[in-house]
Design a protein around this motif. Structure first.
Motif, mmCIF file in Angstrom:
data_model
loop_
_atom_site.group_PDB
_atom_site.id
_atom_site.type_symbol
_atom_site.label_atom_id
_atom_site.label_comp_id
_atom_site.label_asym_id
_atom_site.label_seq_id
_atom_site.Cartn_x
_atom_site.Cartn_y
_atom_site.Cartn_z
ATOM 1 N N LYS A 1 0.918 -1.275 0.159
ATOM 2 C CA LYS A 1 -0.204 -0.188 -0.057
ATOM 3 C C LYS A 1 0.887 1.329 -0.059
ATOM 4 C CE LYS A 1 -4.131 2.011 2.431
ATOM 5 N NZ LYS A 1 -4.992 1.723 3.662
ATOM 6 N N ARG A 2 1.934 1.218 1.067
ATOM 7 C CA ARG A 2 2.904 2.430 0.952
ATOM 8 C C ARG A 2 3.387 2.729 -0.384
ATOM 9 N NH1 ARG A 2 8.210 2.885 3.848
ATOM 10 N NH2 ARG A 2 8.563 5.057 3.562
ATOM 11 N N TYR A 3 3.955 1.512 -1.037
ATOM 12 C CA TYR A 3 4.657 1.676 -2.205
ATOM 13 C C TYR A 3 3.721 2.006 -3.534
ATOM 14 C CZ TYR A 3 6.986 0.053 -6.626
ATOM 15 O OH TYR A 3 7.356 0.030 -7.926
ATOM 16 N N HIS A 4 2.709 1.552 -3.471
ATOM 17 C CA HIS A 4 1.587 2.282 -4.554
ATOM 18 C C HIS A 4 1.339 3.456 -4.190
ATOM 19 C CE1 HIS A 4 1.226 -1.380 -6.861
ATOM 20 N NE2 HIS A 4 0.937 -2.130 -5.792
ATOM 21 N N ALA A 5 1.211 4.027 -3.181
ATOM 22 C CA ALA A 5 0.760 5.365 -2.793
ATOM 23 C C ALA A 5 1.897 6.413 -3.277
ATOM 24 C CB ALA A 5 0.463 5.565 -1.290
ATOM 25 N N ALA A 6 3.298 5.951 -3.016
ATOM 26 C CA ALA A 6 4.446 6.694 -3.141
ATOM 27 C C ALA A 6 4.690 6.754 -4.525
ATOM 28 C CB ALA A 6 5.716 6.257 -2.448
ATOM 29 N N THR A 7 4.515 5.820 -5.328
ATOM 30 C CA THR A 7 4.676 5.546 -6.770
ATOM 31 C C THR A 7 3.555 6.707 -7.503
ATOM 32 O OG1 THR A 7 5.372 3.212 -6.608
ATOM 33 C CG2 THR A 7 4.612 3.944 -8.742
ATOM 34 N N ALA A 8 2.205 6.481 -7.159
ATOM 35 C CA ALA A 8 1.283 7.271 -7.419
ATOM 36 C C ALA A 8 1.789 8.901 -7.383
ATOM 37 C CB ALA A 8 0.054 7.122 -7.050
ATOM 38 N N ALA A 9 2.292 9.159 -6.354
ATOM 39 C CA ALA A 9 2.770 10.515 -5.891
ATOM 40 C C ALA A 9 3.938 11.029 -6.987
ATOM 41 C CB ALA A 9 2.996 10.691 -4.412
ATOM 42 N N VAL A 10 4.853 10.282 -6.993
ATOM 43 C CA VAL A 10 6.038 10.655 -7.682
ATOM 44 C C VAL A 10 5.580 10.574 -9.232
ATOM 45 C CG1 VAL A 10 8.163 9.505 -8.778
ATOM 46 C CG2 VAL A 10 7.699 9.574 -6.484
ATOM 47 N N VAL A 11 4.676 9.813 -9.693
ATOM 48 C CA VAL A 11 4.293 9.847 -11.201
ATOM 49 C C VAL A 11 3.582 11.057 -11.480
ATOM 50 C CG1 VAL A 11 2.705 8.858 -12.751
ATOM 51 C CG2 VAL A 11 4.510 7.384 -11.673
ATOM 52 N N LYS A 12 2.540 11.494 -10.376
ATOM 53 C CA LYS A 12 1.729 12.563 -10.637
ATOM 54 C C LYS A 12 2.799 13.849 -10.381
ATOM 55 C CE LYS A 12 -2.283 11.168 -8.717
ATOM 56 N NZ LYS A 12 -3.539 11.258 -7.647
ATOM 57 N N SER A 13 3.840 13.915 -9.594
ATOM 58 C CA SER A 13 4.635 14.954 -9.640
ATOM 59 C C SER A 13 5.465 15.073 -11.094
ATOM 60 C CB SER A 13 5.734 14.602 -8.543
ATOM 61 O OG SER A 13 6.507 15.672 -8.529
ATOM 62 N N PHE A 14 5.978 13.963 -11.392
ATOM 63 C CA PHE A 14 6.799 13.987 -12.923
ATOM 64 C C PHE A 14 5.695 14.674 -14.014
ATOM 65 C CE2 PHE A 14 9.804 10.345 -11.937
ATOM 66 C CZ PHE A 14 10.434 10.961 -11.205
ATOM 67 N N ASN A 15 4.668 14.141 -13.806
ATOM 68 C CA ASN A 15 3.498 14.598 -15.002
ATOM 69 C C ASN A 15 3.333 16.114 -14.705
ATOM 70 O OD1 ASN A 15 3.232 12.152 -16.034
ATOM 71 N ND2 ASN A 15 1.590 11.369 -15.126
ATOM 72 N N ARG A 16 3.154 16.641 -13.759
ATOM 73 C CA ARG A 16 2.652 18.068 -13.583
ATOM 74 C C ARG A 16 3.681 18.909 -13.737
ATOM 75 N NH1 ARG A 16 -0.577 16.454 -8.207
ATOM 76 N NH2 ARG A 16 -2.623 16.236 -9.169
ATOM 77 N N LEU A 17 5.099 18.535 -13.647
ATOM 78 C CA LEU A 17 6.325 19.119 -14.102
ATOM 79 C C LEU A 17 6.224 19.272 -15.309
ATOM 80 C CD1 LEU A 17 8.972 17.941 -11.291
ATOM 81 C CD2 LEU A 17 7.969 20.114 -11.610
ATOM 82 N N ALA A 18 6.007 18.127 -16.149
ATOM 83 C CA ALA A 18 5.972 18.116 -17.677
ATOM 84 C C ALA A 18 5.138 18.900 -18.231
ATOM 85 C CB ALA A 18 5.930 16.585 -18.278
ATOM 86 N N GLU A 19 3.853 18.875 -17.616
ATOM 87 C CA GLU A 19 2.719 19.893 -18.082
ATOM 88 C C GLU A 19 3.024 21.296 -17.999
ATOM 89 O OE1 GLU A 19 -0.543 18.646 -15.539
ATOM 90 O OE2 GLU A 19 -0.829 16.675 -16.476
ATOM 91 N N ARG A 20 3.942 21.541 -17.009
ATOM 92 C CA ARG A 20 4.219 22.994 -16.678
ATOM 93 C C ARG A 20 5.511 23.576 -17.671
ATOM 94 N NH1 ARG A 20 3.400 23.552 -10.122
ATOM 95 N NH2 ARG A 20 1.279 23.769 -10.296
ATOM 96 N N GLY A 21 5.958 22.481 -18.326
ATOM 97 C CA GLY A 21 7.194 22.736 -19.353
ATOM 98 C C GLY A 21 8.598 22.660 -18.612
ATOM 99 N N LEU A 22 8.631 22.355 -17.264
ATOM 100 C CA LEU A 22 9.889 22.258 -16.449
ATOM 101 C C LEU A 22 10.569 21.096 -16.783
ATOM 102 C CD1 LEU A 22 8.441 23.746 -13.284
ATOM 103 C CD2 LEU A 22 9.489 24.858 -14.970
ATOM 104 N N ALA A 23 10.018 19.931 -17.127
ATOM 105 C CA ALA A 23 10.728 18.668 -17.630
ATOM 106 C C ALA A 23 10.099 18.025 -18.627
ATOM 107 C CB ALA A 23 10.605 17.866 -16.246
ATOM 108 N N ASP A 24 10.944 17.041 -19.306
ATOM 109 C CA ASP A 24 10.397 16.309 -20.223
ATOM 110 C C ASP A 24 10.079 14.919 -19.410
ATOM 111 O OD1 ASP A 24 10.758 18.093 -22.267
ATOM 112 O OD2 ASP A 24 12.857 17.548 -22.489
#
Length: 95
Positions: free
Chosen positions: A52-75
């Protein structure tokens, strides 16, 4: 543009690592997940972490990566992580 603490930490880690950060690196550095060298280098021991902790952390990291990409700060590089955009690698830019 306001970044969440997780997004800020993600960018700092990527900038410290030649502008790139993998999913595994983020989980290890941010959440402190231990790796199991008995299996494969860099593979997490889910029995120690908890599914449960692994899946929650993975989801948070993926969302963070996606949001940074949406803002044009990362690919976003799916199944890997992120590459920080060149403009953020300038030494005067602080995250």
């Amino acid at each position: 543009m306001k970044l969440s603490p997780l997004q800020q930490q993600t960018l700092r880690l990527a900038l410290a690592n030649r502008g790139q950060l993998s999913n595994r690196q983020a989980l290890h550095e941010i959440y402190g997940f231990p790796t199991s060298d008995r299996l494969l280098p860099g593979v997490f021991c889910l029995a120690e972490i908890g599914i449960k902790r692994y899946h929650a952390a993975t989801a948070a990291v993926v969302k963070s990566f996606n949001r940074l990409a949406e803002r044009g700060l990362a690919d976003r590089v799916y199944n890997y992580g992120i590459w920080v955009c060149t403009c953020l690698r300038h030494p005067l830019y602080e995250v």
